[in-house]
Design an enzyme around this catalytic site. Structure first.
Site, mmCIF file in Angstrom:
data_model
loop_
_atom_site.group_PDB
_atom_site.id
_atom_site.type_symbol
_atom_site.label_atom_id
_atom_site.label_comp_id
_atom_site.label_asym_id
_atom_site.label_seq_id
_atom_site.Cartn_x
_atom_site.Cartn_y
_atom_site.Cartn_z
ATOM 1 N N THR A 1 14.205 5.688 -7.430
ATOM 2 C CA THR A 1 14.277 5.835 -5.345
ATOM 3 C C THR A 1 15.343 5.629 -5.040
ATOM 4 O OG1 THR A 1 12.457 4.214 -6.132
ATOM 5 C CG2 THR A 1 13.101 3.937 -3.974
ATOM 6 N N ARG B 1 -1.404 6.190 -8.958
ATOM 7 C CA ARG B 1 -0.608 4.828 -8.975
ATOM 8 C C ARG B 1 0.306 4.913 -7.519
ATOM 9 N NH1 ARG B 1 4.912 3.146 -9.097
ATOM 10 N NH2 ARG B 1 4.976 0.941 -9.471
ATOM 11 N N VAL B 2 0.349 3.959 -7.390
ATOM 12 C CA VAL B 2 1.376 3.621 -5.492
ATOM 13 C C VAL B 2 2.130 2.367 -5.660
ATOM 14 C CG1 VAL B 2 1.487 3.607 -3.207
ATOM 15 C CG2 VAL B 2 -0.226 4.858 -3.917
ATOM 16 N N GLY B 3 2.818 2.857 -5.644
ATOM 17 C CA GLY B 3 4.316 1.696 -6.331
ATOM 18 C C GLY B 3 4.323 0.812 -5.060
ATOM 19 N N ASP B 4 5.883 0.012 -4.632
ATOM 20 C CA ASP B 4 5.855 -0.750 -3.204
ATOM 21 C C ASP B 4 6.837 -0.133 -2.211
ATOM 22 O OD1 ASP B 4 8.478 0.034 -5.028
ATOM 23 O OD2 ASP B 4 9.652 -1.010 -3.896
ATOM 24 N N GLY C 1 7.967 -2.000 -8.997
ATOM 25 C CA GLY C 1 7.620 -2.011 -7.646
ATOM 26 C C GLY C 1 6.126 -3.270 -7.985
ATOM 27 N N THR D 1 14.701 -1.456 -4.308
ATOM 28 C CA THR D 1 13.952 -0.479 -5.438
ATOM 29 C C THR D 1 13.694 -1.734 -6.443
ATOM 30 O OG1 THR D 1 15.165 1.217 -6.913
ATOM 31 C CG2 THR D 1 16.336 -0.195 -6.053
HETATM 32 N N1 ASP Z 1 10.061 0.565 -6.580
HETATM 33 C C1 ASP Z 1 9.643 2.599 -7.166
HETATM 34 C C2 ASP Z 1 8.545 2.179 -7.255
HETATM 35 O O1 ASP Z 1 7.909 1.394 -8.244
HETATM 36 C C3 ASP Z 1 9.836 2.492 -8.632
HETATM 37 C C4 ASP Z 1 12.084 1.485 -8.523
HETATM 38 O O2 ASP Z 1 12.393 2.114 -7.385
HETATM 39 O O3 ASP Z 1 12.845 2.877 -8.892
HETATM 40 O O4 ASP Z 1 7.793 3.405 -7.382
#
Ligand code: ASP
Length: 275
Positions: A141, A169-172, A194, A191
């Site tokens: 990210t 899927r949706v992350g943070d 998530g 980052t």
């Molecule tokens: N935080 C991001 C997610 O989980 C991935 C990342 O930071 O590399 O979508």
């Protein structure tokens, strides 16, 4: 005072890929800082810098995004400044997810738009279509925080998510407080893993620890990282011009842009650096 901090993701980096990430980060920092120097706002600066990283194809965002288990690509992004946030999730219609997040913030009554509705808005606003250039990047990210000459703070984040994610899927990253947050005194973005970040809300926590508990910024960041209890990295800056970065993942490449120079650094596991 003008100031920016950018990151290219916290995780397990190969040294060759770290070098590539650092050169993209440096260029993004130049673009963001130039935006500030030309009278642009902190919001303009973070959106320009993150847009460049999305376009680069080198990092896990925009054109460089990783694929899900079905071979698809979907993007998440968010921005926040002046008490307002905008975010998009599961975007497939454009690589410029951070710009779409800004459009949600400024041009709709909503905070978070996902899936088909977000894609439709991207097309309606003429954002460039998503063409993935690698789909297999081993990076993470991207995010940026900025302080402009008028003392305004902004944060922005963009990602292709995690490798091997389930479709849908949706992350943070598009979740205010988790992936990014800009409060009265602090802007931060995160980052890492998530699922754990959504639960711990480290960006919100950073603001609370700094503003309400009076912790020094770097201490607030390492405490917020540790609250995640999974790989995580954070960058932040304050209205007073303090900047810090911390990670509990292996490495996190960052850039710090000030009037006199752009400094490149790789933050290592357990470090909490005042920049
Ligand atoms: N935080 C991001 C997610 O989980 C991935 C990342 O930071 O590399 O979508």
């Amino acid at each position: 005072m003008k100031l920016m901090v950018l990151h290219g993701g916290a995780g397990r980096w190969e040294s060759k890929e770290l070098d590539k990430a650092l050169s993209v980060l440096r260029r993004a920092a130049e673009i963001g800082f130039k935006t500030l120097s030309n009278g642009g706002s902190a919001l303009d600066a973070v959106v320009e810098a993150v847009s460049f990283m999305e376009y680069s194809g080198v990092l896990n965002a925009g054109r460089g995004s990783c694929r899900d288990l079905a071979g698809g690509v979907s993007l998440d992004a968010g921005v926040m400044w002046m008490g307002r946030a905008g975010a998009v999730a599961h975007v497939k219609a454009t690589w410029n997810a951070v710009k779409l997040a800004r459009i949600v913030m400024e041009g709709t009554p909503h905070v978070l738009l996902a899936g088909d509705g977000a894609d439709e808005l991207a097309r309606k606003k003429g954002l460039p279509p998503l063409e993935v250039v690698t789909g297999e990047v081993n990076s993470d990210t991207v995010g940026a925080v900025a302080l402009d000459e008028n003392g305004r703070l902004a944060s922005a984040v963009s990602t292709g998510g995690i490798r091997g994610k389930m479709p849908g899927r949706v992350g943070d990253s598009p979740i205010p407080g988790a992936g990014f947050w800009t409060s009265r005194l602090v802007a931060s973005c995160s980052t890492g893993y998530g699922e754990a970040i959504i639960m711990a809300q480290p960006c919100r926590l950073t603001s609370i620890l700094y503003e309400e508990k009076g912790l020094p910024l770097s201490k607030a960041l390492i405490n917020a990282c540790e609250a995640v209890k999974a790989p995580c990295g954070l960058i932040a800056l304050t209205i007073n011009g303090e900047a810090a970065a911390s990670t509990i993942a292996d490495f996190m490449p960052i850039a710090i842009a000030r009037e006199r120079d752009i400094k490149m650094l790789v933050v290592k596991r357990g470090e909490a650096l005042e920049l």
